[in-house]
Enzyme design. Sequence first.
Site, PDB file in Angstrom:
ATOM      1  N   SER A 240      59.156 -24.880  -7.243  1.00 15.20           N
ATOM      2  CA  SER A 240      58.481 -26.059  -7.327  1.00 15.20           C
ATOM      3  C   SER A 240      56.950 -26.785  -7.036  1.00 15.20           C
ATOM      4  CB  SER A 240      59.060 -27.540  -6.590  1.00 15.20           C
ATOM      5  OG  SER A 240      58.941 -27.843  -5.129  1.00 15.20           O
ATOM      6  N   HIS A 270      66.243 -23.619  -4.320  1.00 17.47           N
ATOM      7  CA  HIS A 270      65.298 -24.872  -3.094  1.00 17.47           C
ATOM      8  C   HIS A 270      66.253 -26.026  -2.989  1.00 17.47           C
ATOM      9  CE1 HIS A 270      61.395 -26.223  -2.853  1.00 17.47           C
ATOM     10  NE2 HIS A 270      61.120 -26.025  -4.329  1.00 17.47           N
ATOM     11  N   HIS A 317      64.575 -19.238   5.075  1.00 12.19           N
ATOM     12  CA  HIS A 317      63.265 -19.667   4.492  1.00 12.19           C
ATOM     13  C   HIS A 317      62.761 -18.252   4.122  1.00 12.19           C
ATOM     14  CE1 HIS A 317      59.582 -22.289   3.349  1.00 12.19           C
ATOM     15  NE2 HIS A 317      60.653 -22.690   3.232  1.00 12.19           N
ATOM     16  N   ARG A 326      60.167 -29.928   9.764  1.00 13.79           N
ATOM     17  CA  ARG A 326      60.664 -30.642   9.200  1.00 13.79           C
ATOM     18  C   ARG A 326      62.231 -31.096   9.464  1.00 13.79           C
ATOM     19  NH1 ARG A 326      59.944 -28.805   2.857  1.00 13.79           N
ATOM     20  NH2 ARG A 326      60.575 -26.880   4.320  1.00 13.79           N
ATOM     21  N   ASP A 372      66.814 -28.704   4.407  1.00 15.45           N
ATOM     22  CA  ASP A 372      67.819 -29.708   3.809  1.00 15.45           C
ATOM     23  C   ASP A 372      69.286 -29.760   4.575  1.00 15.45           C
ATOM     24  OD1 ASP A 372      66.229 -30.015   1.325  1.00 15.45           O
ATOM     25  OD2 ASP A 372      66.228 -27.510   0.672  1.00 15.45           O
TER      26      ASP A 372
HETATM   27  N1  HAX Z   1      72.591 -17.778   4.515  1.00 16.05           N
HETATM   28  C1  HAX Z   1      73.306 -16.495   3.834  1.00 16.05           C
HETATM   29  N2  HAX Z   1      71.949 -15.492   2.965  1.00 16.05           N
HETATM   30  C2  HAX Z   1      71.534 -15.388   3.249  1.00 16.05           C
HETATM   31  C3  HAX Z   1      70.638 -17.095   3.806  1.00 16.05           C
HETATM   32  C4  HAX Z   1      71.293 -17.791   4.227  1.00 16.05           C
HETATM   33  N3  HAX Z   1      71.006 -18.993   4.398  1.00 16.05           N
HETATM   34  N4  HAX Z   1      69.725 -16.736   3.332  1.00 16.05           N
HETATM   35  C5  HAX Z   1      68.523 -15.131   3.352  1.00 16.05           C
HETATM   36  N5  HAX Z   1      69.999 -14.554   3.312  1.00 16.05           N
HETATM   37  C6  HAX Z   1      70.283 -13.574   2.568  1.00 16.05           C
HETATM   38  C7  HAX Z   1      69.807 -14.117   1.212  1.00 16.05           C
HETATM   39  O1  HAX Z   1      70.688 -13.917   0.099  1.00 16.05           O
HETATM   40  C8  HAX Z   1      69.282 -12.385   0.699  1.00 16.05           C
HETATM   41  O2  HAX Z   1      70.719 -11.308   0.904  1.00 16.05           O
HETATM   42  P1  HAX Z   1      70.212 -10.209  -0.322  1.00 16.05           P
HETATM   43  O3  HAX Z   1      69.622  -9.099   0.360  1.00 16.05           O
HETATM   44  O4  HAX Z   1      72.141 -10.274  -0.348  1.00 16.05           O
HETATM   45  O5  HAX Z   1      69.712 -10.423  -1.702  1.00 16.05           O
HETATM   46  C9  HAX Z   1      69.353 -11.891   2.829  1.00 16.05           C
HETATM   47  O6  HAX Z   1      69.230 -12.687   3.027  1.00 16.05           O
HETATM   48  C10 HAX Z   1      67.449 -11.796   2.479  1.00 16.05           C
HETATM   49  O7  HAX Z   1      66.710 -12.602   2.196  1.00 16.05           O
HETATM   50  P2  HAX Z   1      65.479 -13.415   2.841  1.00 16.05           P
HETATM   51  O8  HAX Z   1      64.636 -12.290   1.998  1.00 16.05           O
HETATM   52  O9  HAX Z   1      65.718 -13.905   4.319  1.00 16.05           O
HETATM   53  O10 HAX Z   1      65.397 -15.137   1.770  1.00 16.05           O
HETATM   54  P3  HAX Z   1      64.565 -15.388   0.846  1.00 16.05           P
HETATM   55  O11 HAX Z   1      63.447 -14.939   0.948  1.00 16.05           O
HETATM   56  O12 HAX Z   1      64.985 -14.134  -0.410  1.00 16.05           O
HETATM   57  O13 HAX Z   1      65.321 -16.248   0.077  1.00 16.05           O
HETATM   58  C11 HAX Z   1      66.251 -18.562   0.483  1.00 16.05           C
HETATM   59  C12 HAX Z   1      65.261 -17.790   0.518  1.00 16.05           C
HETATM   60  C13 HAX Z   1      65.261 -19.642   1.319  1.00 16.05           C
HETATM   61  C14 HAX Z   1      66.651 -19.048  -0.955  1.00 16.05           C
HETATM   62  C15 HAX Z   1      67.753 -18.060   1.443  1.00 16.05           C
HETATM   63  O14 HAX Z   1      66.963 -18.642   2.927  1.00 16.05           O
HETATM   64  C16 HAX Z   1      69.040 -18.844   0.953  1.00 16.05           C
HETATM   65  O15 HAX Z   1      68.980 -18.702   0.028  1.00 16.05           O
HETATM   66  N6  HAX Z   1      68.818 -20.310   1.822  1.00 16.05           N
HETATM   67  C17 HAX Z   1      69.854 -20.803   1.369  1.00 16.05           C
HETATM   68  C18 HAX Z   1      69.258 -21.653   0.329  1.00 16.05           C
HETATM   69  C19 HAX Z   1      69.030 -23.018   0.934  1.00 16.05           C
HETATM   70  O16 HAX Z   1      68.548 -23.474   1.738  1.00 16.05           O
HETATM   71  N7  HAX Z   1      67.603 -22.827  -0.466  1.00 16.05           N
HETATM   72  C20 HAX Z   1      66.742 -23.745   0.708  1.00 16.05           C
HETATM   73  C21 HAX Z   1      65.592 -23.699   1.425  1.00 16.05           C
HETATM   74  C22 HAX Z   1      64.016 -24.712   1.719  1.00 16.05           C
HETATM   75  C23 HAX Z   1      63.082 -24.665   0.390  1.00 16.05           C
HETATM   76  O17 HAX Z   1      63.351 -24.552  -0.607  1.00 16.05           O
HETATM   77  N8  HAX Z   1      63.793 -26.346   0.664  1.00 16.05           N
HETATM   78  O18 HAX Z   1      64.089 -27.122  -1.366  1.00 16.05           O
END
Ligand code: HAX
Length: 438
Positions: A240, A270, A317, A326, A372
């Site tokens: 964002s 996000h 994250h 937070r 979140d």
């Molecule tokens: N559950 C399951 N698997 C997860 C995970 C979770 N909560 N968090 C990360 N992973 C997985 C990823 O999908 C990725 O899998 P692949 O290798 O198969 O693609 C792997 O672990 C490595 O990911 P990462 O490097 O640890 O995390 P990223 O930086 O790529 O992504 C995210 C960060 C926040 C998108 C990710 O942790 C996620 O999808 N979390 C769940 C959704 C979420 O809570 N989003 C909100 C985040 C905070 C925010 O921005 N708020 O607005």
Amino acid sequence: MANVKQQLHEKILAWRPRTEKLLKEYGEVVVDKVTISQIIGGMRDIKSLVTDISYLDPEEGIRYRGYTLGQVFELLPKPKGAEMPYVEGLYYLLLTGDIPNSTELAEIVDEFNKRRILPRYVYEVIDAFPCCSHPMTIFSTAILSMSRESFFNKKYHAGVNKLDYWDPTYEDALNLLAKLPEIGAYIYRKIYRDGKRIQSNPNLDMGANFAHMMGIGAPYDEVTRMNFILHADHESGNVSAHTGHLVASSLSDVYLAISSMINGLAGPLHGLANQEVLRWLQDVSEKMDGKVPTVDEMKQFVWDTLHSGQVIPGYGHAVLRKTDPRYSFQREFCQKNLPDDILFKYTDLLYQVVPDILREQGKAKNPWPNVDAQSGIIQWHYGVTEYDFYTVLFGIGRAIGICANIVWDRALGYSLERPKSVTTEMLEKIAMGAKSED
Ligand code: HAX
């Protein structure tokens, strides 16, 4: 010139030489290297943006203008009898770097107050949406529709000096921020209540006014202040904030930039994760007939989600490597104010089981909860059970930080954003070149 603006102007003049010196004398100094995995992997961790509004440390979490969240909540002035600070005071802090004194606070509160009235057509834009539209789509469009109000656009077309771009941007930012609670609350009333608008009350601060327009009594005003402040900024690289900065870098006005950032926030990886958390918990609750699962049952729900190829919303994250402060702040709020809430119990149980499971699965780099994981539980407890709406609340807060950033982007003359892309073949050649050098 108004006082806040005058102070800001002085700070801008004092800051500019620092940026100019860095560019002129140290422009070729190397800050970071870029690897192929970073290029393919969403530019993770590449140091390529600058902001002084907030800084995110992977271990410690966010600081606003150098202050930890604890300090922000302690030091910012509060409305009489309230525990949570003025949101307007936070905007003052993000914009100027200073905690406002009582005169400065009164002035910024007044600035917000006198700009809050929405043009009539914005209600009509909201009314025109077909049923079942997502609140974030409506929110983004309502903001977009106000681009015609942009003071920056008028000044730009009249030929304003580049050095003064920040001034009409400051006006646009305040005009928009002051209106966001009205837009959000009307969308809520329209979609989930009787559709009747509750007029804002000029005697209330931004947080209390929002609660009032939502039609929810105390202590929802405290929840609202806390929510907007906690979500306000998370440095510049998240989707964002980055989108807001990117779009504004082409000199698109604040309305266009904030509408775009809302669209980025609306993705489930996000900001939409806060609604996904509630959806996930509701699913568990239904399967459990409303009972609190045992530790083993909860572990099974988490594994089932992972085995079906989905993420656990609210965990992980891209930058943080510890529990999000937070999250901790909201958890403490829940422990104090809603310790017996069944959904809070679910959330706490998740906190016990998810990090170990994610570690065992071995994929997520950060197994800890983010903002979140907890925010929706609080909304639910105070009566906002329509979880599709939660990301709008996030968006109102996030706009505060992004607006402060855009004003400073313009003040310091940050360039049009334009990173360079390469083809897969080019990457392959670079990779082969590196291999033959081994
Ligand atoms: N559950 C399951 N698997 C997860 C995970 C979770 N909560 N968090 C990360 N992973 C997985 C990823 O999908 C990725 O899998 P692949 O290798 O198969 O693609 C792997 O672990 C490595 O990911 P990462 O490097 O640890 O995390 P990223 O930086 O790529 O992504 C995210 C960060 C926040 C998108 C990710 O942790 C996620 O999808 N979390 C769940 C959704 C979420 O809570 N989003 C909100 C985040 C905070 C925010 O921005 N708020 O607005």
